[in-house]
Design a protein around this motif. Structure first.
Motif, PDB file in Angstrom:
ATOM      1  N   LEU A 194      -6.907  -5.687   4.959  1.00 31.33           N
ATOM      2  CA  LEU A 194      -6.770  -6.542   3.607  1.00 31.33           C
ATOM      3  C   LEU A 194      -7.917  -7.550   3.648  1.00 31.33           C
ATOM      4  CD1 LEU A 194      -5.102  -7.803   1.320  1.00 31.33           C
ATOM      5  CD2 LEU A 194      -3.626  -9.015   2.899  1.00 31.33           C
ATOM      6  N   LEU A 253     -13.506  -8.187  -2.788  1.00 32.57           N
ATOM      7  CA  LEU A 253     -13.606  -8.960  -4.029  1.00 32.57           C
ATOM      8  C   LEU A 253     -14.352 -10.239  -4.051  1.00 32.57           C
ATOM      9  CD1 LEU A 253     -11.428  -9.461  -6.320  1.00 32.57           C
ATOM     10  CD2 LEU A 253     -10.121 -11.004  -4.704  1.00 32.57           C
ATOM     11  N   ARG A 279       0.660  -1.071   0.255  1.00 33.70           N
ATOM     12  CA  ARG A 279       0.100   0.058  -0.060  1.00 33.70           C
ATOM     13  C   ARG A 279       0.649   1.238  -0.040  1.00 33.70           C
ATOM     14  NH1 ARG A 279      -5.505  -1.147   1.294  1.00 33.70           N
ATOM     15  NH2 ARG A 279      -5.723  -3.256   2.086  1.00 33.70           N
ATOM     16  N   MET A 286      -5.205  -9.772  -6.478  1.00 28.07           N
ATOM     17  CA  MET A 286      -6.095  -8.699  -6.206  1.00 28.07           C
ATOM     18  C   MET A 286      -4.895  -7.450  -5.742  1.00 28.07           C
ATOM     19  SD  MET A 286      -8.604  -7.837  -3.013  1.00 28.07           S
ATOM     20  CE  MET A 286      -7.213  -7.974  -1.791  1.00 28.07           C
ATOM     21  N   MET A 287      -4.097  -8.013  -4.991  1.00 31.20           N
ATOM     22  CA  MET A 287      -2.931  -6.881  -4.507  1.00 31.20           C
ATOM     23  C   MET A 287      -2.166  -6.604  -5.394  1.00 31.20           C
ATOM     24  SD  MET A 287      -2.177  -9.000  -0.630  1.00 31.20           S
ATOM     25  CE  MET A 287      -0.743  -7.741  -0.501  1.00 31.20           C
ATOM     26  N   ARG A 295      -4.522  -4.084  -7.644  1.00 33.67           N
ATOM     27  CA  ARG A 295      -4.886  -2.948  -6.718  1.00 33.67           C
ATOM     28  C   ARG A 295      -3.529  -1.998  -7.059  1.00 33.67           C
ATOM     29  NH1 ARG A 295      -4.784  -4.233  -0.893  1.00 33.67           N
ATOM     30  NH2 ARG A 295      -2.688  -3.707  -1.139  1.00 33.67           N
TER      31      ARG A 295
END
Lengths: 378, 266
Positions: free
Chosen positions: B123, B130, A38, A65-66, A69
């Motif tokens: 997270l 998601l 992040r 997803m990370m 993102r």
């Protein structure tokens, strides 16, 4: 497994940021990477980013997803921002998660706490008001149904009534009797201990007689029946409501008030006085037994003293209350059953409410009776 | 994403399974294999024990004889630790969704994540969002309680929870029962889509002929306490067994087939 943990490298080449994730990018190994990633994404807003997938051994939706993102936080996505060296499966996974990156709310939104509290208070008061109106109208409906059935006795459901008399009345007799017997004994013990200090042992008879006949016998029976049968009525009718049986009845031209409510109300109104009678008798016997064993009051003395001092009014004062208690318990039980909506949670809530309200009303009515008796010197 | 365990081809092996309730025997000497990456549809008449078979495989109904091997490991003989490891690798969608009613949809999805993985809260929330989105639910659904959802949404939410831990096997109990045909078709599509992109193995109990045609790679037919036929739909349909013939060649079976054929042509 040293290579199983996930990590990533960052490197800048010709003005293009390059992120190279390495290792096992599955959820269980990614807990420690969330914050660094992040931070990296915050720092690289607006820059071109290349993510090199060559060293990723495994990838699941969380890893994908990370990475997506991070990729998306670079606002100026140009042709140079892309995933490199992704295997077919990885590319499919990255594509799958790409359109699902928006966050969602986890809990319903709460407003200002003060507003919420005031809102809840207001709703509570309004609900109580409307609920009491509904109970009133339910009582009215029950009474008018009873009136109708009185002039058309063929409509009376005898089988059902007798079944509920057995279920709610007869089957409750052992437990009601035992409880009352024990309470009678306890009252006698207490009386014995305190009255002895004043050398007034013999007044134990009055203590037991008056308290059991006027209050304990009938009140204990009512409390037990509220817990035992009031809740059962709510659960029975409520589960019928959930399974749409009540609707089916209405459609078939059967009146649920007539078929379900009236038999239960009548059964309790008949049976609770009988239970109260049994409870009173056993309560007095319990007190007498203690008087005989713990004090020097023989059963013969107990009985003769009982006959001398306890007027029949005490007995009637107790018993008169029983049908009123029974009516309230049955009405609340059936009413709450009818109020069940849809789900099993609602059934649970209504059953709890039914017992609480029935107990509350029983005690309230008992208090009114006490005041009334005091005024008329009964 | 193949993983160690077993010979890699069969993720579920059921061998000589016998289940019973008291004296009533539901399955006897039942064998069934599920291959990695396939969608297996289990069909059978009412009362043939489709759901019981699923419950026996996922550890909710202990068989009285036989073995259930998942990833090559005998589930009922495994240690608690191994069993937990297996449970992390499967997801189950129950018929009514079986969502925890005191939690919102998002909290439902987060529950297994919090239990099994040690991840930062932020997270976990992102993962829940998601999965909810991947299951085809709108964003607002996350903050809703199960009682506020329609039947179809409950199933999708249940699927989101089943997918929370990125399972390798997903068990679906009558996923399209109670859905309208449009919702059912969308759910079929969703399952195929997820299977392709996530490499899932799907074990599906179903009554729905359209779902069988639309999704399943192989079909297993339960009858007479065992698997009467197992294979691709075309093969199973040719099996000479009265129930199978009636099931696939009855009016509904033919309609589903015709629908499939017309889709293939266009």
């Amino acid at each position: 497994m040293t290579d199983s943990a996930a990590s990533f490298d960052i490197d800048v080449r010709q003005g293009v940021l390059k992120l190279a994730p390495r290792g096992d990018w599955r959820a269980r190994f990614l807990g420690g990477l969330d914050d660094p990633l992040r931070d990296f994404a915050d720092d690289s807003v607006g820059r071109d980013l290349v993510i090199d997938m060559a060293a990723v051994e495994r990838l699941d939706t969380v890893g994908a997803m990370m990475l997506q993102r991070t990729m998306h936080s670079c606002t100026s996505r140009t042709s140079t921002s892309e995933f490199l060296n992704a295997s077919e499966a990885q590319a499919a996974l990255l594509k799958q998660v790409e359109s699902h990156l928006d966050p969602c709310h986890v809990e319903p939104l709460h407003g200002n706490i003060v507003v919420v509290l005031i809102d809840r208070l207001g709703r509570g008061v309004a609900d109580a008001y409307f609920a009491s109106l509904e109970v009133m109208s339910f009582i009215g409906l029950t009474l008018s149904t009873a009136w109708r059935v009185l002039f058309n006795p063929k409509k009376m459901r005898w089988t059902s009534t007798v079944y509920h008399m057995e279920e709610a009345g007869l089957n409750a007799m052992p437990i009601v009797g035992l409880m009352s017997f024990l309470i009678g004994a306890v009252v006698a013990f207490m009386g014995a201990k305190i009255l002895r200090m004043f050398n007034a042992d013999i007044f134990t008879v009055e203590l037991v007689g008056i308290s059991v006949l006027r209050e304990f016998g009938v009140l204990l029976s009512a409390i037990l029946i509220a817990g035992r049968s009031g809740s059962a009525f709510t659960a029975q009718i409520g589960s019928m409501k959930i399974r749409e049986e009540i609707d089916a009845m209405r459609v078939l031209g059967l009146d649920p008030m007539e078929v379900l409510v009236l038999p239960r109300v009548i059964a309790l109104v008949i049976m609770l006085p009988i239970l109260a009678l049994v409870a009173s008798v056993l309560g007095v016997i319990g007190g007498g037994l203690v008087a005989a064993m713990a004090m020097d009051i023989s059963p013969a003395l107990f009985v003769s003293r009982f006959q001398e001092t306890i007027v029949i009014n005490h007995f009637w004062a107790g018993l008169i209350k029983a049908p009123f208690f029974a009516f309230v318990i049955a009405i609340i039980g059936c009413f709450q059953g009818m109020e069940v909506e849809g789900s099993a949670e609602s059934l649970g809530q209504r059953t709890t409410l039914s017992v609480v309200q029935a107990l509350f009303l029983v005690i309230l009515i008992d208090a009114f009776f006490a005041m009334f008796y005091l005024e008329i010197d009964f | 994403m193949t993983d160690a365990g077993g010979d890699g081809k069969h993720v579920i092996e059921v061998e000589g399974l016998k289940t019973q309730f008291g004296d009533f025997v539901v399955h006897e000497d039942l064998d069934l294999n599920v291959e990695r990456g396939e969608i297996l549809g289990v069909v059978g008449g009412s009362g043939t024990g489709k759901s019981v078979l699923m419950r026996a495989i996922i550890g909710l109904k202990r068989p009285s004889a036989g073995a259930v091997r998942i990833f090559g490991e005998d589930y009922y003989q495994a240690s608690d630790k191994d069993r937990e490891a297996i449970e992390e690798r499967w997801g189950v969608l129950f018929q009514g969704g079986a969502l925890f009613s005191s939690l919102t949809v998002a909290q439902n999805v987060m529950a297994p994540l919090k239990e099994h993985l040690n991840l930062p809260e932020e997270l976990v929330r992102d993962i829940a969002a998601l999965k909810i989105s991947m299951s085809g639910l709108p964003e607002e659904a996350g903050a809703k309680y199960p009682s506020e959802l329609s039947g179809g949404m409950k199933k999708r939410a249940g699927l989101a929870r089943a997918l929370a831990l990125d399972p390798e096997i997903v068990f679906l109990d009558e996923p399209t029962a109670g859905l309208d045909p449009i919702g059912a078709a969308k759910f079929d599509e969703l399952i195929v889509n997820l299977k392709e992109s996530l490499g899932l193995t799907v074990f599906m109990v179903t009554h729905d002929l359209d779902t069988l045609h639309a999704t399943c790679d192989r079909v297993a037919v339960l009858a007479e306490k065992r698997v009467m036929a197992c294979g691709p739909l075309e093969e199973v349909r040719k099996t000479d067994h009265p129930w199978i013939q009636e099931y696939f060649s009855g009016p509904r079976g033919r309609a589903a087939l015709a629908h499939k054929a017309s889709e293939g042509m266009s």
